[in-house]
Design an enzyme around this catalytic site. Structure first.
Site, mmCIF file in Angstrom:
data_model
loop_
_atom_site.group_PDB
_atom_site.id
_atom_site.type_symbol
_atom_site.label_atom_id
_atom_site.label_comp_id
_atom_site.label_asym_id
_atom_site.label_seq_id
_atom_site.Cartn_x
_atom_site.Cartn_y
_atom_site.Cartn_z
ATOM 1 N N HIS A 477 66.045 2.755 23.645
ATOM 2 C CA HIS A 477 66.029 3.163 25.054
ATOM 3 C C HIS A 477 64.976 2.381 25.826
ATOM 4 C CE1 HIS A 477 66.575 6.286 28.277
ATOM 5 N NE2 HIS A 477 65.340 5.892 28.580
ATOM 6 N N GLU A 478 63.750 2.326 25.286
ATOM 7 C CA GLU A 478 62.658 1.684 26.012
ATOM 8 C C GLU A 478 62.816 0.170 26.078
ATOM 9 O OE1 GLU A 478 61.677 5.452 26.559
ATOM 10 O OE2 GLU A 478 60.891 3.735 27.644
#
Length: 1040
Positions: A477-478
């Protein structure tokens, strides 16, 4: 970001019947005819957007009949004026509405031939008329900007001249700006920041040199600053001399301003230099202090940052909005035994005369938003690896270095994947992933310096696949944010989904490609179900929605921006006819807007430019219906022979007739039939744009059809009684006739329709009969989750008749599956998910064999001093069972205080919080708030766990009411943590008494939280629980 047998138990009966601290609703009733904008914003007009440097004007008294409108404090004269105006307004409005000519007892008489003295009645009428006229005159005098209409003060009076209304700054001078958003007349080009943190005294000093460009002629500069003591400010225009300037500060909006006698001209450049001091924050935002205990049991302190969404201004004065991008040069001083990290690689270090070292970092090679700036001062230890031309490093406290290998390997694989997938190479020379001991969010995507909770980055070498799945998901996600959010950034927080929806979608898509062994598809499916549940509420919001207050910015970090955003992207990708079409569109979007800010239309336009097929002539036209209105459609199927008609309406659990009649979606409907239902080639498509549409003729031999193939669409389907009966019969005969995603979606949909009132609960139970033959993770977990919600509602209602019957039903329905589960190590992620769900349910229902096996595992674990390992997916159920024993709870607490592996420690905490002992519940709640033994960042998890138990949920509600001010001091109003706490505490209430109490408490908070969307959601859920119980309890009693 990622969002967790007692002596006193018998007292809970009284507590449930007589909720504590009941607040009288009459305290919060509205005065008649006084408009409260905090409750009815529709009662006033929407004004057009202001020009960059335009000041908001309003008549001085235009606020007098309006409460909840402004943030400015009034002086005593204004308050008196407001009170008088309210009384006059009420008098006028009440009397005028009651005054009717037809109600007069007098009839019109012919004029007399001679004058006579008027009668007493005539005198009274005349006096009354004069009083009314005088009242109207006075009201109009006090309300020069308001024109009364039949429905009240809705229409502005444009004939009355406006008076400028400015707020007052801290030095009692007028503050020259009146808006939440900064003026667009001037913006930053670069920041040169010098920071000097003092970790002994928990303070810091700083200097910010901000180079700016003038976009429009202006006499003011307005930027953000919060809790900073600015000691000196100088201003330099072009090549001129620097001169000191006066700082004006308006604290309610965290803004500072500088006024000039002569205009700054378009195209000019200028420099603002600000020296300041501040305390390190003791919460989880801004430049904050953190600590950990090392292997020698000594406390070690550090400082880290968390700026998203509105907290860069707490570390340095800045233009703290996403659209104000600039470059950053950062210098930080430190003690020799510490290191510093920032977004860019270190350029040089300089020894200072005071014995400190100043580290200087390279200037950012690209412009970026302030919320992505980050810096850390700590004694962390790294491991590193090169990927292409980027040095990837994972940092942790020295004691946990051995837990960083998996994160480094995962990050390197994903970085290579994203470089290739986006056809844009990650732009910086280094990428750091840092585990912070005290960190509220799951992670934060700071460009080049991603920060994490320890639980979302660190895993041991023997960690279970489920624990690795969590870490890989957060990293994926990051890293996706380094493109979606960092390289291309939303212009304002109303389009947060462009960051978070994309990152959420990419985290699942990337892991399916890079690490298929993690079986991430099942998790994504469950996430989409929960997003539908949230979006079915009337208190939900559109994906792209207005954001006008700081708490509204915080509230945008919710399931709509994240999971619904990801879900509609999946639906779009699945509906595009050609392979790689979606990828080409997002590559064009990233390249076209690289380094810039965008809104939702920019994305749809990029995808439309790439997609030119006849089937999808305009992606923008299709997708705008999914982002511009809240909720999602319910598609109803009706069949007559071979003709199938589809009808759409707004699926809304709380009816809103106006919304339901006007809402239409452009739905890419997919479907399969019993002739061909499993392979992707079986999927057929139909575009439902209008209220209803007809599919192509089906053969009479087709027994059933299933819409929303593999649940890639964001909608719910109702098949009618005959359609549900046909699907139920098909699954009873052959469970494999549909994919596991389709079976899970049928279970989710029928429970949702039961909540809506479209199907009876008997139909739900009829479908679940097939579950005795089900063995796949997704359908079983969805059914268990739905049944657990109902079981807990009955349990909290103290229904002694139904609770044991529901318990028997669940154990009978899933008993054989529960008995078949092993208690040894299991490598398959899907099997681990299934096993943990089944055994947690069995033990929570006190199933004898489950309790016995869990106790044995815990006993062996304690005896071996932790060397006898409990499988990772079974740790939660084992620790929860252990915590129900007085002796084992104490043992578990001791183990928790000594544990170093964070994932295991968190499961121990959940076990401790599951106790039913009243004294221990109070102890764990208070210690979660204090933050000594239990980190305050874990309080939302503690509250969620305590609420699951019968003994705890009323304690939590009392705790929240008593400690609300402390909670919003730790967690910002509207933040995800506060949303989670409110939902956990109230979602299992189902009585009018609790509804009144919740409504009364939150109404009393005013600006301390009464207007949060999560409060409206909580009230709506209680009403829905109440409605469901009232409707279904009789049939449940009969059936069970």
């Amino acid at each position: 970001m990622d969002p967790f047998d007692s002596n006193n138990t018998g007292n809970n009966t009284d507590r449930a019947n007589l909720p504590r601290n009941m607040i009288e609703n009459s305290m919060f009733e509205e005065e008649p005819d006084v408009v409260d904008l905090a409750k009815d914003s529709a009662a006033f007009p929407t004004f057009p957007a202001l020009d960059p440097d335009e000041v908001a004007y309003e008549p001085r008294s235009s606020r007098l009949l309006v409460r909840g409108l402004g943030e400015n404090d009034m002086d005593e004269d204004e308050e008196d004026c407001e009170s008088s105006a309210r009384l006059l307004g009420m008098s006028f409005m009440n009397r005028s509405s009651a005054h009717r000519p037809s109600s007069s007892p007098y009839t019109r008489q012919a004029p007399p031939r001679s004058c006579s003295r008027p009668s007493t009645r005539t005198m009274v009428v005349c006096v009354l008329f004069l009083v009314i006229v005088a009242s109207m005159t006075m009201v109009l005098y006090f309300l020069p900007g308001c024109t009364f209409t039949k429905s009240g003060c809705r229409k502005t009076n444009e004939t009355i001249p406006f008076e400028k209304v400015y707020p007052v700054s801290t030095n009692n001078e007028l503050f020259p700006w009146t808006q939440l958003r900064l003026p667009r007349s001037i913006g930053p080009l670069s920041y040169d920041l010098t920071l000097n943190p003092d970790l002994d005294n928990m303070t810091f000093t700083g200097r910010a040199v901000i180079s700016m460009s003038v976009f429009h002629n202006t006499k003011i500069i307005v930027l953000h600053s919060a809790n900073l003591n600015i000691t000196k400010a100088t201003f330099k225009l072009g090549d001129g001399e620097a001169r000191e300037v006066t700082v004006l500060e308006y604290k309610p909006r965290q803004q500072i301003a500088f006024q000039f006698s002569e205009e700054l001209k378009t195209g000019q450049e200028c420099v603002l230099t600000l020296d300041y001091s501040a305390s390190l924050s003791h919460t989880y935002d801004g430049f904050y202090n953190s600590s950990y205990t090392d292997k020698d049991r000594k406390k070690r302190v550090l400082a880290a940052t968390q700026f998203e969404p509105l907290s860069a201004r707490k570390a340095f004065p800045c233009f703290d909005e996403p659209a104000f991008k600039a470059t950053f040069l950062i210098r930080i001083s430190r003690k020799p035994n510490y290191l510093t990290l920032s977004n860019m690689p270190q350029a040089k270090s300089t020894n200072l005369l005071n014995g400190l070292i100043q580290d200087e970092f390279e200037t950012t090679s690209l412009n970026m938003s302030t919320y992505l700036v980050a810096f850390i001062v700590a004694d962390f230890t790294p491991i590193s690896k090169n990927v292409s031309e980027t040095l990837v490093s994972v940092y942790s406290v020295p004691e946990k270095k051995e837990h960083t290998d998996y994160a480094l390997d995962t990050a390197c694989k994903l970085l290579e994947f994203y470089n290739d997938f986006f056809e844009i190479v990650y732009p910086f020379k280094k990428l750091d992933l840092v585990a912070i001991p005290d960190f509220l969010a799951g992670a934060m995507e700071n460009w080049g310096l991603i920060t994490f909770r320890e639980t979302t980055l660190l895993v041991g070498k023997q960690s279970s696949p489920l624990e690795k799945q969590v870490v890989a998901s957060v990293i994926a996600h990051e890293l996706a944010h380094q493109w979606f959010g960092n390289l291309v950034t939303m212009s304002w927080w109303n389009d947060l989904w462009l960051n978070e929806g994309f990152a959420t979608y990419m985290q699942y898509m990337s892991l399916q490609n890079v690490m298929p062994e993690l079986d991430i598809g099942n998790l994504f499916l469950a996430v989409r179900f929960r997003a539908l549940d949230k979006d079915a509420l009337n208190s939900s919001h559109a994906v792209s929605t207005d954001v006008n207050k700081p708490e509204q910015v915080e509230e945008m970090f919710d399931s709509v921006s994240y999971e619904k955003g990801a879900s509609i992207l999946l639906m779009l990708n699945a509906s595009l006819p050609r392979d790689q079409q979606f990828r080409k569109g997002i590559i064009q979007y990233l390249k076209q807007f690289s380094g810039l800010n965008t809104d939702t239309n920019d994305l749809w336009n990029s995808l439309t430019q790439v997609e030119v097929s006849a089937q999808h002539p305009n992606v923008s036209e299709m997708m705008s219906s999914w982002t511009s209105q809240k909720g999602f459609p319910l598609v109803t199927v009706s069949r007559k022979g071979g003709q199938v008609t589809l009808t759409q309406e707004h699926f809304q659990l709380t009816s809103d007739n106006a919304t339901q009649s006007s809402s239409l979606w452009n739905i890419p409907v997919t479907y399969v039939t019993d002739n061909c239902s499993l392979a992707p080639e079986c999927r057929q498509m139909f575009n439902l744009k209008n209220k209803s549409g007809t599919l192509k003729e089906l053969p009479e031999s087709v027994k059933w059809l299933k819409l929303n193939y593999r649940n890639t669409g964001f909608y719910i389907v109702h098949y009618g009684d005959e359609g549900w009966a046909a699907l139920t019969n098909a699954l009873s005969n052959n469970v494999s006739v549909l994919t596991h995603e389709d079976r899970a979606s049928l279970i989710h949909n029928i429970f949702a329709l039961s909540r809506l009132g479209r199907v009876s609960f008997m139909q739900v139970l009829n479908l679940l009969r097939y579950m005795t033959n089900e063995n796949h993770n997704s359908p079983v977990r969805e059914a268990l989750l739905q049944l657990k919600v109902i079981y807990r509602l009955l349990d909290k209602r103290q229904d002694d008749l139904l609770v044991p019957r529901m318990k028997s039903y669940i154990l009978h329905q899933f008993g054989s599956l529960m008995d078949n589960q092993t208690w040894e190590e299991e490598e398959s992620v899907s099997k681990q998910e299934l096993r943990s769900a089944l055994l947690e349910m069995a033990c929570s229902l006190d199933e004898e064999n489950c309790i016995k096996r869990a106790k044995v595992l815990f006993k062996n674990y304690v005896k071996s001093n932790g060397t006898s390992r409990i499988p990772g997916d079974l740790q939660q159920v084992v620790f929860t069972v252990a915590a129900q024993s007085n002796e084992d709870w104490v043992t578990l607490l001791s183990m928790y205080s000594q544990a170093t592996y964070d994932a295991e420690k968190r499961k121990m905490l959940r076990g401790l919080a599951s106790t039913q002992d009243a004294q221990r519940i109070v102890w764990i709640l208070k210690n979660g708030l204090r933050g000594n033994i239990i980190q305050t960042q874990e309080l939302p998890l503690v509250i969620s766990t305590v609420c699951n138990g019968f003994a705890g949920y009323l304690f939590v509600w009392d705790f929240i009411q008593e400690h609300w001010d402390s909670l919003i001091e730790k967690f910002p109003v509207g933040s995800f943590a506060i949303q989670s706490i409110i939902e956990s505490a109230t979602s299992q209430f189902s009585t009018q008494a609790h509804l009144d109490q919740v409504q009364g408490f939150f109404s009393s908070l005013k600006e301390r939280g009464s207007q949060m969307r999560s409060v409206q959601e909580a009230l709506e859920i209680i009403r829905l629980n109440q409605r469901w119980m009232d409707k279904n309890l009789p049939s449940l009693q009969k059936w069970l």
